[in-house]
Design an enzyme around this catalytic site. Structure first.
Site, PDB file in Angstrom:
ATOM      1  N   LYS A 148       0.860  -1.183   0.000  1.00 54.14           N
ATOM      2  CA  LYS A 148       0.000   0.000   0.000  1.00 54.14           C
ATOM      3  C   LYS A 148       0.896   1.233   0.000  1.00 54.14           C
ATOM      4  O   LYS A 148       1.845   1.312   0.775  1.00 54.14           O
ATOM      5  CB  LYS A 148      -0.920   0.020   1.210  1.00 54.14           C
ATOM      6  N   LYS A 150       1.137   5.316   0.371  1.00 56.12           N
ATOM      7  CA  LYS A 150       0.532   6.564   0.802  1.00 56.12           C
ATOM      8  C   LYS A 150       0.987   7.695  -0.118  1.00 56.12           C
ATOM      9  O   LYS A 150       2.183   7.815  -0.426  1.00 56.12           O
ATOM     10  CB  LYS A 150       0.945   6.880   2.241  1.00 56.12           C
ATOM     11  N   LYS A 246     -12.480  -1.271   9.716  1.00 56.00           N
ATOM     12  CA  LYS A 246     -11.514  -1.111  10.795  1.00 56.00           C
ATOM     13  C   LYS A 246     -12.252  -1.195  12.120  1.00 56.00           C
ATOM     14  O   LYS A 246     -13.255  -0.497  12.329  1.00 56.00           O
ATOM     15  CB  LYS A 246     -10.787   0.234  10.694  1.00 56.00           C
TER      16      LYS A 246
END
Length: 341
Positions: A148, A150, A246
């Site tokens: 991932k 950012k 989450k």
């Protein structure tokens, strides 16, 4: 002997700074909850997040308000009425599930009907830096199955191209953390495809995403800040193709399972993620991971030192915690003696 609830503020230094579009983190600030009932103790962790108006002090105060109900015997499903979604409820909810598992000698997976956690491909995150620095970080994880990246609005193409050149193999999640606007997201469609992006996570602000309802993206878009609990799906289902579950947003495993059920019923792709946290946050989230197409639970990987017995990363494959750490139904004595129940 009556139940006893304890809550405290714990800090975990990071091994290196973690940079995203809204700031830099060097320490993980968490709330740790334990609930003792006789000889059994259940534990949980929450990470209050300023983006959602949370703080350590407010979380501790919220937990203290429900202390009488918890110590009187309230369970995870009771919490849905006692506390709002968020990190404070997450810490208590997970502590209660762990306690119930230990008291009954059955795992949380058995009690909830989910698949037991196993080795899981979990994204390794590359924080925002110069393109060269991000490429160097990507080269170190080029053999992982999923990364991932950012980014923010400052030349994301240059950063993503640098990462992709250094790590051409892994599946790729791009996470702007709400830093893009409509113009930039539209302009990024072709580069995202050319870079082999699999998912874009919350590119635009959650309160400015209504236009997504009429937008057909070249790469699926995942709601993160825009979705917390199942009730949010009526608003966001036409705007996103995936949801990031989450536990710090849902307020625990109980509501996370409900969100997963409701999202799957709508045909949305599931992802599970985390804050920068210890393994005590990750162990419950692994009970959602088996249902998800994308898993991003590398919070503890950023810590200088995790809680003993926690999860282990093996080149992008996350291994569950050691027996007795959380939720497997082992008593404290069994865990200490290495005896599986």
């Amino acid at each position: 002997m009556p139940r006893i609830l304890r809550a405290q503020h714990d800090r975990f230094a990071l091994a290196r700074p973690f940079r995203i579009a809204r700031g830099v983190k060097t320490v993980a600030e968490v709330v740790t909850v334990s609930v003792r009932d006789g000889s059994h103790v259940g534990r949980g962790e929450g990470v209050p997040y300023a983006r959602y108006g949370e703080s350590i002090d407010a979380a501790l105060a919220a937990i203290d308000r429900v202390r009488p109900a918890i110590e009187a015997g309230a369970g995870p499903h009771d919490l849905l009425a006692l506390m709002p979604p968020g990190a404070a409820r997450n810490a208590v909810d997970c502590a209660l599930w762990d306690l119930e598992a230990r008291a009954r000698g059955r795992s949380v997976a058995e009690l909830t009907g989910v698949a037991p956690p196993g080795p899981t491909a979990s994204a390794l995150t590359i924080g925002i830096d110069t393109p060269d620095a991000m490429a160097a970080a990507a080269a170190k994880v080029a053999g992982a199955p999923l990364i991932k990246v950012k980014v923010d609005a400052d030349d994301p193409v240059a950063r993503l191209r640098a990462v992709r050149a250094a790590a051409p193999g892994p599946r790729l999640i791009v996470d702007p953390n709400e830093s893009w606007d409509e113009e930039l997201l539209r302009a990024m469609q072709l580069p995202l495809v050319e870079l082999g992006t699999d998912l874009v996570e919350q590119p635009v602000a959650a309160d400015a995403d209504a236009w997504l309802a009429g937008f057909t993206p070249a790469v699926p878009i995942c709601a993160d800040e825009a979705v917390h609990v199942a009730d949010d799906l009526d608003r966001i289902a036409g705007r996103y193709q995936a949801v990031n579950i989450k536990l710090d947003k849902t307020g625990g495993l109980t509501a996370a399972i409900a969100l997963a059920d409701a999202a799957q019923a709508r045909g949305l792709t599931l992802m599970t993620g985390c804050m920068i946290s210890s393994s005590l946050s990750i162990a419950p989230a692994l009970h959602i991971a088996g249902r998800c197409a994308f898993v991003d639970l590398d919070g503890p990987v950023w810590l200088r030192e995790d809680r003993p017995g926690g999860v282990t990363d093996r080149h992008g494959i996350m291994l569950p915690p050691q027996p007795g750490f959380w939720g497997d139904g082992m008593t404290e004595t069994d865990a200490a003696n290495g005896i599986a129940t």
